[in-house]
Design a protein around this motif. Structure first.
Motif, PDB file in Angstrom:
ATOM      1  N   ILE A 124       6.597   8.450   5.754  1.00  0.00           N
ATOM      2  CA  ILE A 124       5.658   9.566   5.575  1.00  0.00           C
ATOM      3  C   ILE A 124       5.737  10.552   6.736  1.00  0.00           C
ATOM      4  CG2 ILE A 124       3.677   8.441   6.676  1.00  0.00           C
ATOM      5  CD1 ILE A 124       1.933   9.596   4.429  1.00  0.00           C
ATOM      6  N   HIS A 125       6.149  10.076   7.919  1.00  0.00           N
ATOM      7  CA  HIS A 125       6.297  10.973   9.064  1.00  0.00           C
ATOM      8  C   HIS A 125       7.290  12.086   8.760  1.00  0.00           C
ATOM      9  CE1 HIS A 125       3.873   9.102  12.182  1.00  0.00           C
ATOM     10  NE2 HIS A 125       4.371   7.919  11.877  1.00  0.00           N
ATOM     11  N   TYR A 126       8.378  11.766   8.062  1.00  0.00           N
ATOM     12  CA  TYR A 126       9.412  12.763   7.796  1.00  0.00           C
ATOM     13  C   TYR A 126       8.941  13.779   6.765  1.00  0.00           C
ATOM     14  CZ  TYR A 126      12.120   9.557  10.547  1.00  0.00           C
ATOM     15  OH  TYR A 126      12.551   8.769  11.581  1.00  0.00           O
ATOM     16  N   LEU A 127       8.117  13.340   5.831  1.00  0.00           N
ATOM     17  CA  LEU A 127       7.548  14.276   4.875  1.00  0.00           C
ATOM     18  C   LEU A 127       6.605  15.255   5.572  1.00  0.00           C
ATOM     19  CD1 LEU A 127       6.919  11.695   2.030  1.00  0.00           C
ATOM     20  CD2 LEU A 127       8.772  13.388   2.167  1.00  0.00           C
ATOM     21  N   ASP A 128       5.870  14.759   6.571  1.00  0.00           N
ATOM     22  CA  ASP A 128       5.039  15.666   7.356  1.00  0.00           C
ATOM     23  C   ASP A 128       5.895  16.607   8.190  1.00  0.00           C
ATOM     24  OD1 ASP A 128       2.454  16.546   8.716  1.00  0.00           O
ATOM     25  OD2 ASP A 128       3.592  15.771  10.431  1.00  0.00           O
ATOM     26  N   TRP A 170      12.976  -2.102  -5.789  1.00  0.00           N
ATOM     27  CA  TRP A 170      11.852  -2.990  -5.463  1.00  0.00           C
ATOM     28  C   TRP A 170      12.359  -4.375  -5.090  1.00  0.00           C
ATOM     29  CZ3 TRP A 170      11.038   1.261  -8.220  1.00  0.00           C
ATOM     30  CH2 TRP A 170       9.788   1.883  -8.187  1.00  0.00           C
ATOM     31  N   PHE A 171      11.581  -5.087  -4.266  1.00  0.00           N
ATOM     32  CA  PHE A 171      11.725  -6.526  -4.097  1.00  0.00           C
ATOM     33  C   PHE A 171      10.601  -7.194  -4.868  1.00  0.00           C
ATOM     34  CE2 PHE A 171      14.026  -6.577   0.286  1.00  0.00           C
ATOM     35  CZ  PHE A 171      15.211  -6.264  -0.348  1.00  0.00           C
ATOM     36  N   GLU A 172      10.866  -8.372  -5.386  1.00  0.00           N
ATOM     37  CA  GLU A 172       9.842  -9.100  -6.122  1.00  0.00           C
ATOM     38  C   GLU A 172       8.636  -9.372  -5.221  1.00  0.00           C
ATOM     39  OE1 GLU A 172       9.743  -9.675  -9.302  1.00  0.00           O
ATOM     40  OE2 GLU A 172      11.670  -8.641  -9.506  1.00  0.00           O
ATOM     41  N   GLY A 173       7.457  -9.213  -5.794  1.00  0.00           N
ATOM     42  CA  GLY A 173       6.230  -9.469  -5.046  1.00  0.00           C
ATOM     43  C   GLY A 173       5.679  -8.263  -4.326  1.00  0.00           C
ATOM     44  N   LEU A 174       6.408  -7.143  -4.352  1.00  0.00           N
ATOM     45  CA  LEU A 174       5.927  -5.926  -3.691  1.00  0.00           C
ATOM     46  C   LEU A 174       5.602  -4.869  -4.740  1.00  0.00           C
ATOM     47  CD1 LEU A 174       8.342  -5.621  -0.640  1.00  0.00           C
ATOM     48  CD2 LEU A 174       6.009  -6.503  -0.670  1.00  0.00           C
ATOM     49  N   ASP A 175       4.511  -4.164  -4.504  1.00  0.00           N
ATOM     50  CA  ASP A 175       4.062  -3.147  -5.449  1.00  0.00           C
ATOM     51  C   ASP A 175       4.799  -1.827  -5.273  1.00  0.00           C
ATOM     52  OD1 ASP A 175       2.194  -4.979  -6.379  1.00  0.00           O
ATOM     53  OD2 ASP A 175       0.645  -4.294  -4.968  1.00  0.00           O
ATOM     54  N   ARG A 176       5.295  -1.564  -4.070  1.00  0.00           N
ATOM     55  CA  ARG A 176       5.943  -0.294  -3.773  1.00  0.00           C
ATOM     56  C   ARG A 176       7.424  -0.513  -3.489  1.00  0.00           C
ATOM     57  NH1 ARG A 176       2.352   3.331  -5.746  1.00  0.00           N
ATOM     58  NH2 ARG A 176       0.343   3.284  -4.661  1.00  0.00           N
ATOM     59  N   PRO A 177       8.252   0.519  -3.675  1.00  0.00           N
ATOM     60  CA  PRO A 177       9.694   0.351  -3.462  1.00  0.00           C
ATOM     61  C   PRO A 177      10.058   0.137  -2.001  1.00  0.00           C
ATOM     62  CG  PRO A 177       9.163   2.631  -3.984  1.00  0.00           C
ATOM     63  CD  PRO A 177       7.912   1.847  -4.207  1.00  0.00           C
ATOM     64  N   ILE A 178      11.039  -0.738  -1.789  1.00  0.00           N
ATOM     65  CA  ILE A 178      11.544  -1.013  -0.449  1.00  0.00           C
ATOM     66  C   ILE A 178      12.593   0.022  -0.038  1.00  0.00           C
ATOM     67  CG2 ILE A 178      13.450  -2.520  -1.121  1.00  0.00           C
ATOM     68  CD1 ILE A 178      10.978  -3.309   1.685  1.00  0.00           C
ATOM     69  N   ALA A 199       0.813  -1.211   0.000  1.00  0.00           N
ATOM     70  CA  ALA A 199       0.000   0.000   0.000  1.00  0.00           C
ATOM     71  C   ALA A 199       0.850   1.265   0.000  1.00  0.00           C
ATOM     72  CB  ALA A 199      -0.933  -0.001   1.216  1.00  0.00           C
ATOM     73  N   ALA A 200       1.920   1.278   0.803  1.00  0.00           N
ATOM     74  CA  ALA A 200       2.657   2.522   1.011  1.00  0.00           C
ATOM     75  C   ALA A 200       4.152   2.388   0.846  1.00  0.00           C
ATOM     76  CB  ALA A 200       2.347   3.073   2.415  1.00  0.00           C
ATOM     77  N   GLY A 201       4.676   1.184   0.639  1.00  0.00           N
ATOM     78  CA  GLY A 201       6.107   1.022   0.513  1.00  0.00           C
ATOM     79  C   GLY A 201       6.832   1.445   1.774  1.00  0.00           C
ATOM     80  N   THR A 202       8.092   1.822   1.622  1.00  0.00           N
ATOM     81  CA  THR A 202       8.859   2.249   2.780  1.00  0.00           C
ATOM     82  C   THR A 202       8.301   3.534   3.394  1.00  0.00           C
ATOM     83  OG1 THR A 202      11.124   2.603   3.573  1.00  0.00           O
ATOM     84  CG2 THR A 202      10.536   3.604   1.460  1.00  0.00           C
ATOM     85  N   LEU A 203       7.461   4.258   2.637  1.00  0.00           N
ATOM     86  CA  LEU A 203       6.845   5.474   3.181  1.00  0.00           C
ATOM     87  C   LEU A 203       5.726   5.172   4.167  1.00  0.00           C
ATOM     88  CD1 LEU A 203       6.795   7.916   0.133  1.00  0.00           C
ATOM     89  CD2 LEU A 203       8.463   7.704   1.981  1.00  0.00           C
ATOM     90  N   ASP A 204       5.440   3.893   4.410  1.00  0.00           N
ATOM     91  CA  ASP A 204       4.528   3.551   5.502  1.00  0.00           C
ATOM     92  C   ASP A 204       4.957   4.245   6.787  1.00  0.00           C
ATOM     93  OD1 ASP A 204       2.554   2.024   7.056  1.00  0.00           O
ATOM     94  OD2 ASP A 204       4.310   0.916   7.791  1.00  0.00           O
ATOM     95  N   CYS A 205       6.247   4.281   7.053  1.00  0.00           N
ATOM     96  CA  CYS A 205       6.775   5.043   8.190  1.00  0.00           C
ATOM     97  C   CYS A 205       7.483   6.318   7.740  1.00  0.00           C
ATOM     98  CB  CYS A 205       7.730   4.181   9.010  1.00  0.00           C
ATOM     99  SG  CYS A 205       6.893   2.903   9.971  1.00  0.00           S
ATOM    100  N   SER A 214      14.688   3.541   3.710  1.00  0.00           N
ATOM    101  CA  SER A 214      14.882   2.144   3.353  1.00  0.00           C
ATOM    102  C   SER A 214      14.429   1.239   4.482  1.00  0.00           C
ATOM    103  CB  SER A 214      16.359   1.874   3.057  1.00  0.00           C
ATOM    104  OG  SER A 214      16.554   0.514   2.720  1.00  0.00           O
ATOM    105  N   MET A 215      13.837   0.103   4.102  1.00  0.00           N
ATOM    106  CA  MET A 215      13.414  -0.896   5.080  1.00  0.00           C
ATOM    107  C   MET A 215      14.252  -2.174   4.956  1.00  0.00           C
ATOM    108  SD  MET A 215       9.276  -0.492   4.803  1.00  0.00           S
ATOM    109  CE  MET A 215       8.946  -1.630   6.148  1.00  0.00           C
ATOM    110  N   THR A 216      15.457  -2.083   4.447  1.00  0.00           N
ATOM    111  CA  THR A 216      16.263  -3.268   4.160  1.00  0.00           C
ATOM    112  C   THR A 216      17.432  -3.439   5.119  1.00  0.00           C
ATOM    113  OG1 THR A 216      17.653  -2.034   2.615  1.00  0.00           O
ATOM    114  CG2 THR A 216      15.689  -3.090   1.717  1.00  0.00           C
TER     115      THR A 216
END
Length: 326
Positions: free
Chosen positions: A175-179, A199-207, A167-173, A226-228
């Motif tokens: 997004i706080h910094y953008l705010d 991207w990782f395979e199987g994910l719609d949003r960038p990791i 749904a949100a990629g690494t911006l799931d969290c 990054s979430m890696t």
């Protein structure tokens, strides 16, 4: 005393939101709702009614505030239903899936005369409040750039985390910094947004996502998110540049230091703790409902702006999509 209903009692709702509501003076939890019976079975507090849907809850009760802590794709419909029923709403970030959905919630809140709050609790950490004061006191002069690095571990294999990433990629969290960029510099709209991602395979949003953006008042914002990164190597870095000085973070102890023409100072970094931070947002909302004003409370407009830059970054990265880590 303001009554609260919590919609969504999964891991975040049970372990962080519920304790936060209980720890907020002037707040009383009266009901919860969740479509999953096992989640509801974990709620045993006396005086808290349990429902399998928001609709059934609202048929019996009209809480002052509905807190929406569900999956992102459900945020819009649940928040809209609560607003139209006459309740104030707090919704977890991201506010909704699209800018159009965000705007419809803003319109609904205005039509109902109700507060719409997006849970950007990072605003309430001591270091960011202090940096904002330094800026307002003129110690940085004109701010022209903010740079964030946020490298952490996302548990991709867990179904819940995979759903969030799609749904949100690494911006799931992130997004706080953008705010925070808008919060620290006095708002503004996003004028330009460019991004590259992995991207990782199987994910719609960038990791991993690298964003270069600019706000309408001219402040340049970069975010490398990054979430890696393994849990024991996670790190974050912050630099804010102004015409009279800068603020940057340091380790051991983790702190933010101001070095400017007018003042040298520091503030210790308060670690992330949702159970401590969420009550600050709730208390701020309660004060507003009692007639006070607030420059901290994150509104629907803030949620819209965060979703605007998030979606623009994802579009930009998708257009330039190339390398995918194996």
């Amino acid at each position: 005393m303001k009554t609260f209903a919590l919609i969504g009692v999964g891991a975040h709702g049970i372990h962080e939101v519920l304790p936060a509501i209980k720890d907020t003076p002037g707040a009383r939890l009266t009901a919860v709702a969740d479509v999953h019976a096992p989640n509801l079975a974990k709620i045993t507090e006396e005086g808290v009614a349990r429902y399998d849907s928001l609709t059934s809850l609202l048929a019996d009760d009209r809480p002052d505030v509905v807190y929406v802590s569900t999956r992102m794709e459900t945020h819009h419909d649940l928040s809209l239903e609560a607003l139209q029923a006459g309740c104030h709403v707090i919704v977890e970030k991201p506010m909704a899936s699209t800018e159009q959905e965000c705007q419809s919630l803003i319109d609904a809140a205005q039509a109902a005369g109700r507060q719409l709050v997006v849970m950007f609790e990072n605003r309430y950490r001591n270091q960011y409040s202090q940096i904002r004061r330094w800026i307002r006191e003129g110690h940085l002069g004109g701010v022209y750039a903010i740079h964030f690095n946020h490298f952490w571990r996302g548990v991709v294999q867990q179904p819940r985390r995979a759903n969030l990433l799609n749904a949100a990629g690494t911006l799931d969290c992130g997004i706080h910094y953008l705010d925070l960029a808008r919060f620290l510099t006095g708002g503004g709209e996003w004028a330009q947004v460019d991004a590259l991602g992995h991207w990782f395979e199987g994910l719609d949003r960038p990791i991993h996502l690298s964003i270069l953006a600019q706000l309408s008042h001219g402040v340049t914002v970069t975010l490398n998110d990054s979430m890696t990164v393994p849990q024991d190597r996670k790190c974050s870095n912050f630099t804010l540049l102004g015409t009279k000085g800068l603020v940057r973070d340091f380790q051991d102890p983790y702190r933010y230091e101001l070095s400017s023409d007018t003042l040298n100072a520091s503030v210790l970094s308060e670690p992330s703790n949702h159970v401590q931070e969420i009550p600050r947002v709730l208390a701020d909302l309660i004060n507003v409902l009692d007639g006070a004003s607030s420059e901290m409370l994150p509104t629907g407009i803030d949620g819209l702006m965060a979703q605007t830059v998030t979606n623009a970054a994802h579009r930009s990265a998708a257009e330039r999509r190339g390398y995918s880590p194996s």
